[in-house]
Design an enzyme around this catalytic site. Structure first.
Site, short mmCIF file in Angstrom:
data_model
loop_
_atom_site.label_atom_id
_atom_site.label_comp_id
_atom_site.label_asym_id
_atom_site.label_seq_id
_atom_site.Cartn_x
_atom_site.Cartn_y
_atom_site.Cartn_z
N GLU A 270 35.99 42.16 37.91
CA GLU A 270 36.91 42.82 36.99
C GLU A 270 36.29 43.95 36.16
O GLU A 270 36.75 44.23 35.06
CB GLU A 270 37.50 41.77 36.05
CG GLU A 270 36.52 41.16 35.03
CD GLU A 270 35.90 39.83 35.44
OE1 GLU A 270 35.81 39.57 36.66
OE2 GLU A 270 35.48 39.07 34.55
N GLU A 304 42.09 39.96 38.74
CA GLU A 304 41.10 40.92 38.20
C GLU A 304 41.78 41.86 37.21
O GLU A 304 41.20 42.20 36.18
CB GLU A 304 40.45 41.71 39.33
CG GLU A 304 39.79 40.87 40.43
CD GLU A 304 38.87 39.78 39.95
OE1 GLU A 304 38.28 39.93 38.86
OE2 GLU A 304 38.74 38.75 40.64
N1 B3K Z 1 34.29 37.32 37.17
C1 B3K Z 1 34.05 37.40 38.59
C2 B3K Z 1 33.11 36.36 39.09
C3 B3K Z 1 31.68 36.69 38.88
C4 B3K Z 1 30.79 35.68 39.56
C5 B3K Z 1 29.36 35.89 39.19
N2 B3K Z 1 28.49 34.99 39.91
C6 B3K Z 1 35.31 37.34 39.38
C7 B3K Z 1 36.44 36.69 38.72
O1 B3K Z 1 36.46 35.53 38.40
O2 B3K Z 1 37.40 37.35 38.47
ZN ZN Z 2 38.02 35.74 37.01
#
Ligand code: B3K
Ligand code: ZN
Length: 877
Positions: A270, A304
C-alpha cells in the site's frame, strides 16, 4: 545449529525515538548493479526521547560512500558505519541535516526487500524493514517524514519513473538519462516509501472525489499486457467511491498509481499513492483469469487502496500494532466485496478462510495474540491471526456497538488520529468515546491467543412454552483467565420456519452478549421445541459445541433465515459423517442417504435461484477441515478415503439432478463474458456439479471434462475441467495437462494454475512429478509465485502426499526451503509454516515431520526468518 543470535523485541520495551526526521530528499540514480542513493535528512532531537542520545540509524546490507553533517563531510572518527547501522555518538543537540550516500545492487537483491529488479523493472518493497536496505534511516513506523524523491535512469531502460505522492517535474539528465521528481506532502513512515522505474505500459482514467479533487488513476504493467489491466483500474474507482460512502474517506493526492510486477513476496503493498502489486492480483482476462482471480483482484485492489486511510494517514506506532492497520483494513475490504457481490456468499468465504488458515494457526505452535507481545522477525507476523482474526475483532465491535455507533466511532478515530502513528488503545478509545461503552473487557481479544470454545445446551419447557440456552465459554491454555466478550447472534427456528414470536430479554437486535464464563438466556412464547440457530453470520471467531441432531441441522438448512447458518448446518452434517467415516473406516450409510436426500430437495428448491450459494452448500468440508476438527492422531489417508466415499455416494445419488443443473445453467452460445457475482455463481455451480459427478463416475465425468476444456471460453471453466481430469489417472489426464501447457506456454500466471493442480494430485507419484516440474523450462525457483504454486500448493493442499508416512513429501519441501533460505528467506519461512500442525499427526508421520524439522535445524547459517518459525514450531519437543 544457528549462527545468528536472534534478538527479541518486546512491546513493553517500546520507547519513542530519540530523534525525529522532518523531511527526506532522496536522489536515486538507477543502475542495474550499482544504484546510487543520496538521502538528505533533516533531523532533530525528539522532545519525548532521551536528551543527548546518540543517533543510531538502521541499515541492512548497505555500503556507505559519503556522509556530511550540515553540508560538511564528517571525519571518520565522528561516526561508525557498518552494513547494518550508522551511528553518530554525539549528534548536534538542535536540528541538523545529514546527507548520506549509499550504493546498492538491485540485481543481486534476491530477497525482494528494498530496491530490486523484477523482469528488468526496478521496484521497491519496504514493509516491514526494507527501507534500511536502500539508505540508513530511523526505520520505524512512528518516525514520519515528508519525502521528495528524484529518480534518474537510462531513458531506454526505464522510460517510466514513478514515486510516492504527486509528480513535480521531469526532464533530461545527460546523455541517454532522464529524471522525474515526486513529492509526497503527507508525512509517512519509511515502510510506505516506493519507487518504480521500467518499460511499462499503462491504462488510465480520472476519478473525481467527493471533495471535488480530480485524481488520475493509472495501472502500470509489463509491456504488452495493458489489455489485462482494465478490471483492476475500474476496481480502484469502485473502491474510491465505496470508501467515500461507507466511511466518509476521500483520496488525498492528484494521482493514484498501481504497478504490477512479476516477482513479489506477497500480494501487494500500500505505498502512499504508488501501490505495488504482485501481477497475479492485477492482470485479468477471461481467457487467463478465473472468477476467483477476478474476485481476488477486486478485493486486494480495495484492500491496498483502503490502507490509504487505515495504515497510511493513520499508521502504527510500532509493529506490535500491525492488526490496527491490517485487521481493520481486511474488515473494510470484506465489507466492500460484500457490497459489490453477494453478502451471504462472501461471508461464507471469509469464514472458510478463517477456519482453514487461522484456526489451525491458533491451535498449533505458531499461535500468537492478534497483538503479539514479542517477536524476533516481524515479517513472520503477517499472519492469518493478525489479518483475519484481527478483522473478526473489528466485526464483533460493529456487532456490539451497532452500525450507527460503530460508524461514529470510526469517524472519531479518523479525526483524532489523522497524521499520527497510533495504537490499538487509540482505536478502542475512539469507539468507546462515541458509544459510551466500556471496551476494557473486550480488549482481551487482542491479547489472548487460541480459539475460544462456547459449549451450549438447550432446554425446552413445554408447559411454560419457554426455551433456555445455557452457555459456557472456555479457552484452552487459559482455563482460569477472565472471560472474553462474545457477541452471539441467534434466533429460534421451528419445523416450518423462524419462530419470530419467541423473544428473550437479554437478546437485543438478535444478539446475546456472553461476557461471563457461563450464562443463560431464556426465550418465551416458544410454541414448539425449537432448533436454535446460533452464531448467525459467524458473529464471533469461536468454536461452538452443541449436540444437535442431523434432523435438526437439516431443519436449519431448509428454514433458517440466516444464510450463513443454513450453509453451516449442511457443513456440520457432512463433518459428522466425515469424522465418523474417518474413525470407523466407513461413512454411516443411512445418515449419508438422509443427507443426500436433503441436499437433493435443497437443490430442487433453490439451486437455480442462488447458484453461488448452492455451490457452497455442495462443497464438503476439505480434508484439512476434517483434520482440524479431529485435532489429534490424524491419519490423512483415512480422511481422504472417508471424504472420497461420501462424495461418491452423494455424486451417485444426485447425478441426474446435477446434470440437469449443468444444462440449465449453461450459457447460451454468444453470451458475453461477465466477471460479476451472478455469472460467476452460475459457473461455480456448474463446475461443483461436475466435480461431484466425477466422484461417482470418473469415466463419464472425464469425457464431460474433456469436452468442457475444448469448448471453454473462460479460464474458470477450463481450469475446473482440468482439475476434474487431474483426479483420474491415465492417458486422458496427461494429454489434457500437455495441451493446457502448450496453449499457455508464455503465460506464467496461467502455468501457475497448471503447476498447482499437479501438485495437488493425491497419488504417490506426485513428489516425482513435482521434481520434474521443478526442472521444467517455465519453472523459476526465484519467482515466489512459481514456488507457491508448486511447493506451497503441495504442502498446504495435498495432505496425503505431503504427510506421507515414508517422509518423502516432507523431504521434498525441506529441500526447497533450504535452497530458498539462501536467496529469499521470507518465502522460505512462509513455506515452513506448512509444518505448523505436525503435532496433531499420528505417531509415524509425526516422527517423520519431527525428523524433517530437525534436519533443517542441523543446517548452519539459517536466516532469522526460517530460524524463528523453526524454533517456534519445534518448541517443547
Ligand atoms: N502491508 C502489506 C504486507 C507487507 C508484508 C511485509 N512482510 C500488504 C497488505 O497487507 O496490504
Ligand atoms: Zn494490508
Amino acid at each position: 545449529m544457528r549462527t545468528e543470535t536472534p534478538i527479541t523485541i518486546r512491546l513493553e520495551d517500546y520507547r519513542p525515538s530519540d530523534h525525529l526526521i522532518g523531511t527526506v530528499a532522496l536522489a536515486v540514480s538507477l543502475h542495474p548493479s550499482a544504484t546510487r542513493v543520496r538521502a538528505e535528512l533533516t533531523l532533530r532531537p525528539n522532545p519525548a526521547g532521551r536528551p543527548g542520545a546518540p543517533l543510531v540509524l538502521d541499515g541492512d546490507d548497505l555500503t556507505l560512500t559519503g556522509l556530511a553533517l550540515d553540508g560538511v563531510p564528517l571525519p571518520a572518527e565522528a561516526y561508525v558505519a557498518t552494513p547494518t547501522g550508522l551511528t553518530l555518538a554525539n549528534p548536534p543537540a538542535g536540528p541538523f541535516t545529514l546527507t548520506i550516500e549509499t550504493v546498492v545492487d538491485p540485481t543481486a537483491n534476491t530477497k525482494l526487500m528494498g530496491l530490486y529488479r523484477s523482469n528488468g523493472v526496478y521496484c521497491t518493497q519496504c514493509e516491514a524493514d526494507g527501507f534500511r536496505r536502500i539508505t540508513y534511516f530511523l526505520d520505524r513506523p512512528d518516525v514520519m517524514a515528508v519525502y521528495t524523491t528524484r529518480i534518474e535512469a537510462d531513458r531506454d531502460e526505464a522510460p517510466v519513473l514513478l514515486g510516492n505522492g504527486n509528480p513535480v517535474e521531469a526532464g533530461a539528465a545527460g546523455p541517454g538519462r532522464h529524471y522525474a521528481i515526486w513529492h509526497d506532502p503527507h508525512p509517512k513512515p519509511a515502510y510506505l516509501f516506493a519507487l518504480v522505474g521500467g518499460r511499462l505500459d499503462h491504462v488510465r482514467r480520472d476519478f473525481t472525489t467527493s471533495e471535488g479533487r480530480t485524481v488520475e488513476l493509472a495501472v502500470y504493467v509489463e509491456s504488452g499486457k495493458a489489455d489485462r489491466a482494465g478490471y483492476a483500474l475500474e476496481a480502484i474507482a469502485r473502491s474510491m467511491a465505496w470508501d467515500e460512502t461507507a466511511f466518509g474517506r476521500a483520496y488525498d493526492l492528484d494521482v493514484f498509481n498501481v504497478v504490477a510486477v512479476s516477482d513479489f513476496n506477497m500480494g501487494a503493498m500500500e505505498n502512499k499513492g504508488l501501490n505495488i502489486f504482485n501481477d497475479r492480483y492485477v492482470l485479468a482476462s477471461p481467457e487467463t483469469a478465473t472468477d476467483s482471480d477476478y474476485a481476488a483482484i477486486e478485493a486486494i485492489i480495495a484492500h491496498e487502496y483502503f490502507h490509504n486511510w487505515t495504515g497510511n494517514r493513520i499508521t502504527c506506532r510500532d509493529w506490535f500494532q500491525l492488526c490496527l492497520k491490517e485487521g481493520l483494513t481486511v474488515f473494510r475490504d470484506q465489507e466492500f466485496s460484500s457490497d459489490m457481490r453477494s453478502r451471504a456468499v462472501h461471508r461464507i468465504g471469509e469464514v472458510r478462510t478463517l477456519r482453514a488458515r487461522q484456526f489451525p494457526e491458533d491451535a498449533g505452535p505458531l499461535a500468537h495474540p492478534v497483538r503479539p507481545r514479542a517477536y524476533t522477525e516481524i515479517n513472520n507476523f503477517y499472519t492469518a491471526t493478525v489479518y483475519e482474526k484481527g478483522a473478526e475483532i473489528v466485526r464483533m465491535l460493529r456487532t456490539l456497538l451497532g452500525e450507527t455507533a460503530f460508524r461514529a466511532g470510526m469517524d472519531r478515530y479518523f479525526t483524532d488520529n489523522d497524521g499520527t502513528a497510533a495504537t490499538v488503545e487509540d482505536f478502542l478509545a475512539a469507539l468507546a468515546a462515541t458509544s459510551g461503552r466500556d471496551l476494557d473487557a473486550f480488549a482481551r481479544w487482542y491479547e489472548r491467543p487460541g480459539t475460544p470454545r462456547v459449549a451450549v445446551q438447550g432446554h425446552y419447557d413445554a408447559q411454560a412454552r419457554s426455551y433456555r440456552l445455557d452457555f459456557r465459554q472456555s479457552l484452552a491454555g487459559a482455563p482460569d483467565g477472565p472471560p472474553l466478550v462474545i457477541p452471539i447472534s441467534l434466533g429460534l427456528v421451528g419445523p416450518d420456519g423462524p419462530l419470530a414470536g419467541a423473544t428473550a430479554e437479554r437478546v437485543r437486535d438478535g444478539v446475546f452478549v456472553l461476557d461471563r464464563a457461563s450464562d443463560a438466556v431464556t426465550f418465551t412464547d416458544v410454541p414448539v421445541p425449537p432448533v436454535p440457530s446460533l452464531l448467525r453470520g459467524f458473529s464471533a471467531p469461536v468454536r461452538l459445541d452443541m449436540d444437535v441432531s442431523d434432523a435438526d441441522r437439516l431443519t436449519l438448512l431448509r428454514h433458517d433465515s440466516d444464510s450463513f447458518n443454513r450453509w453451516q448446518a449442511a457443513q456440520a452434517v457432512a463433518m459428522r459423517l466425515l469424522v465418523q467415516g474417518t474413525r470407523s473406516g466407513a461413512v454411516p450409510e443411512t445418515a449419508a442417504t438422509a443427507f443426500r436426500d436433503a441436499l437433493g430437495a435443497f437443490l430442487d428448491a433453490e439451486a437455480l435461484a442462488d447458484p453461488a450459494f448452492a455451490a457452497l452448500v455442495l462443497a464438503l468440508p476439505s480434508e484439512a477441515d476434517v483434520a482440524n476438527e479431529i485435532g489429534a492422531e490424524i491419519d490423512p489417508d483415512a480422511i481422504h478415503h472417508a471424504r472420497h466415499a461420501l462424495r461418491r455416494q452423494l455424486g451417485a445419488g444426485l447425478a441426474e439432478r446435477l446434470r440437469g443443473l449443468r444444462d440449465a445453467l449453461a450459457d447460451a452460445p454468444g453470451t458475453p463474458f461477465s466477471p460479476d457475482a451472478a455469472a460467476a455463481g452460475r459457473r461455480a455451480l456448474r463446475n461443483a456439479a461436475l466435480d461431484l459427478i466425477a466422484a461417482a463416475d470418473p469415466e463419464a465425468a472425464s469425457a464431460e471434462a474433456t469436452a468442457q476444456m475444448a469448448d471453454a471460453t473462460t479460464m474458470t471453466d477450463r481450469l475446473a475441467a482440468l482439475a476434474v481430469l487431474a483426479q483420474v489417472p491415465g492417458e486422458a489426464r496427461e494429454a489434457a495437462l500437455e495441451r493446457f501447457a502448450a496453449s499457455f506456454r508464455s503465460e506464467p500466471l496461467v502455468l501457475d494454475k497448471w503447476l498447482a493442480i499437479q501438485a495437488g494430485i493425491p497419488e504417490p507419484e506426485t513428489p516425482e512429478r513435482i521434481r520434474r516440474l521443478q526442472a521444467h523450462p517455465t519453472f523459476s525457483a526465484s519467482n515466489p509465485n512459481r514456488v507457491r504454486a508448486l511447493i506451497g500448493s503441495f504442502s498446504m493442499g495435498n495432505p496425503t502426499q505431503f504427510n506421507r508416512p515414508d517422509g518423502a513429501g516432507y523431504r521434498l519441501v525441506v529441500e526447497t526451503i533450504l535452497a530458498l533460505d539462501r536467496t529469499n528467506p521470507q518465502i522460505a519461512a512462509r513455506l515452513l509454516t506448512a509444518f505448523g500442525s505436525w503435532r496433531m499427526l499420528e505417531p509415524k508421520r509425526r516422527g517423520q515431520a519431527q525428523a524433517a524439522l530437525t534436519e533443517i535445524r542441523s543446517v548452519a547459517g539459517l536466516s532469522r526468518d526460517v530460524g524463528d518459525i523453526l524454533e517456534r514450531t519445534l518448541a517443547g519437543s
